[in-house]
Scaffold this motif. Structure first.
Motif, short mmCIF file in Angstrom:
data_model
loop_
_atom_site.label_atom_id
_atom_site.label_comp_id
_atom_site.label_asym_id
_atom_site.label_seq_id
_atom_site.Cartn_x
_atom_site.Cartn_y
_atom_site.Cartn_z
N TYR A 170 0.84 -1.20 0.00
CA TYR A 170 0.00 0.00 0.00
C TYR A 170 0.88 1.26 0.00
O TYR A 170 0.59 2.23 -0.69
CB TYR A 170 -0.91 -0.05 1.23
N VAL A 174 0.83 4.49 -2.59
CA VAL A 174 0.59 5.88 -2.18
C VAL A 174 1.81 6.77 -2.36
O VAL A 174 1.71 7.91 -2.80
CB VAL A 174 0.13 5.90 -0.70
N THR A 224 1.47 3.38 11.14
CA THR A 224 0.61 3.36 9.96
C THR A 224 -0.86 3.63 10.27
O THR A 224 -1.73 3.35 9.44
CB THR A 224 0.73 2.00 9.25
N LYS A 226 -3.99 6.40 11.99
CA LYS A 226 -4.31 7.83 11.99
C LYS A 226 -3.90 8.51 13.30
O LYS A 226 -3.66 9.72 13.33
CB LYS A 226 -5.81 8.03 11.74
N GLU A 239 0.56 10.32 8.27
CA GLU A 239 0.01 11.61 7.86
C GLU A 239 0.87 12.75 8.39
O GLU A 239 1.17 13.71 7.67
CB GLU A 239 -1.43 11.76 8.34
N ALA A 244 -0.23 11.25 2.95
CA ALA A 244 -1.68 11.37 3.13
C ALA A 244 -2.40 10.15 2.57
O ALA A 244 -1.86 9.39 1.76
CB ALA A 244 -2.18 12.64 2.45
N ASN A 245 -3.64 9.97 3.02
CA ASN A 245 -4.52 8.90 2.52
C ASN A 245 -3.90 7.52 2.67
O ASN A 245 -3.98 6.68 1.77
CB ASN A 245 -4.87 9.15 1.04
N TYR A 246 -3.28 7.29 3.81
CA TYR A 246 -2.64 6.00 4.06
C TYR A 246 -2.95 5.56 5.48
O TYR A 246 -2.71 6.29 6.44
CB TYR A 246 -1.12 6.11 3.88
N GLU A 247 -3.49 4.36 5.60
CA GLU A 247 -3.73 3.76 6.92
C GLU A 247 -3.74 2.25 6.77
O GLU A 247 -4.40 1.70 5.88
CB GLU A 247 -5.05 4.23 7.52
N SER A 248 -2.99 1.57 7.61
CA SER A 248 -2.92 0.11 7.56
C SER A 248 -2.59 -0.41 8.95
O SER A 248 -1.73 0.14 9.64
CB SER A 248 -1.83 -0.32 6.58
N LYS A 310 -12.17 -2.52 0.93
CA LYS A 310 -10.98 -1.66 0.93
C LYS A 310 -9.76 -2.41 0.41
O LYS A 310 -9.06 -1.94 -0.50
CB LYS A 310 -10.71 -1.14 2.34
#
Length: 323
Positions: A170, A174, A224, A226, A239, A244-248, A310
């Motif tokens: 991922y 990104v 990884t 928020k 972040e 940005a727009n990355y979470e795992s 997702k």
């Protein structure tokens, strides 16, 4: 007619004075919690902490049984095919409940064949590097370092489809990098090879590298999720680090076979929420790098469905192939 009425009254009387139902007396014997991964892993440790507290609350032992294989599919399938009586639970995880649905042909359907009880913990991935092999101070420097060496920087994981593997894949999508996935069979061996520099980076679960981070053998660049981890409060989120727009992350919960009585599911959900909220349990889970937290059954079910969508999209974008 009189005979029919008499029979009806007898039936009502029997029902009125009958003994308690199975749900009323549950649990009356030990409960089996199937762990679809091997002993000694972070997930196994979490399961045993929760099982110990549930045993005390329920008055019956909750026995953790390791049934590993096929990325968690074997143990999970065994529970799907078990008697739906509340005495066989599975420690649900992203691999066998979410990721493998896209990567494999499963002998069970995660959404159709299970009733969901509650989430119990979130396990944070942290981007760690060997500071000698990758001499960077932050994530942006790491991105520049990797981009200057496309296809040359390896990142380790415990296998295809693991949260560690997908966190790296991922990240490539990104950040626009191109790393090489290096799968291992053992998380403990990954830690050894990270320290030696045989593999220079990993999106590891915190419990697997917390000792090496404390000793300064590895460097943590970002978590990884928020929010920052309570276990590594000084490490920024992706972040905050400019991605940005990355979470795992990894997660775990409890599920039972489809058809388990609603009263038993409700009892297990209440007891699980109480166990996870216990201050002593929370302290133990945070100490090993876990973010504890519970949910309702419906929330857990909706969460799994959303995760399937997702990660199916991310797997497609990252061009991760089935084997």
């Amino acid at each position: 007619m009189r005979s029919l009425l008499t029979s009806a009254w007898i039936g009502l009387a029997v029902a009125a004075f009958a003994g308690p139902t199975a749900a009323d007396t549950y649990p009356s014997r030990p409960i089996r919690l199937v762990m679809p991964f091997g002993p000694g892993s972070a997930s196994d440790t979490i399961a045993r902490i929760v099982a110990e507290k549930l045993s005390a609350q329920l008055g019956q032992r909750v026995l953790v049984e390791n049934k590993a294989g096929a990325g968690g599919n074997i143990g999970t399938d065994a529970v799907a095919k078990s008697e739906p009586d509340g005495y066989t639970l599975v420690f649900a995880a992203p691999g066998p409940f979410v990721i493998n649905r896209t990567l494999d042909t499963l002998p069970y359907d995660p959404e159709r064949d299970f009733e969901f009880i509650s989430l119990v913990a979130q396990l944070v991935n942290v981007l760690v590097v060997n500071p000698t092999k990758i001499p960077v101070a932050n994530v942006q420097e790491f991105i520049a370092f990797v981009k200057a060496r496309p296809g040359q920087i390896g990142y380790a994981s415990v296998g295809r489809g693991s949260s560690q593997h997908l966190a790296g894949a991922y990240f490539d999508v990104v950040a626009g990098t191109r790393m090489v996935h290096v799968p291992y069979r053992s998380g403990s061996q990954i830690a050894v090879d990270l320290v030696s520099g045989d593999v220079p980076a990993s999106f590891q679960l915190i419990p697997n590298v917390v000792g090496q981070l404390a000793a300064g053998q590895l460097k943590a660049l970002a978590v990884t999720t928020k929010k920052r981890s309570r276990s590594l409060p000084d490490v920024p989120t992706m972040e905050e680090a400019g991605v940005a727009n990355y979470e795992s992350y990894g997660w775990f919960g409890l599920a039972v076979p489809k058809g388990t009585p609603a009263a038993i599911i409700e009892r297990l959900q209440r007891e699980t929420a109480a166990a996870v909220a216990d201050p002593a349990v929370q302290a133990r889970l945070v100490e090993i790098g876990t973010e504890p937290g519970s949910s309702t059954s419906d929330e857990f079910k909706a969460f799994v469905s959303a995760e399937i969508i997702k990660w199916r999209d991310i797997i497609g974008k990252a061009a991760i192939k089935s084997e």
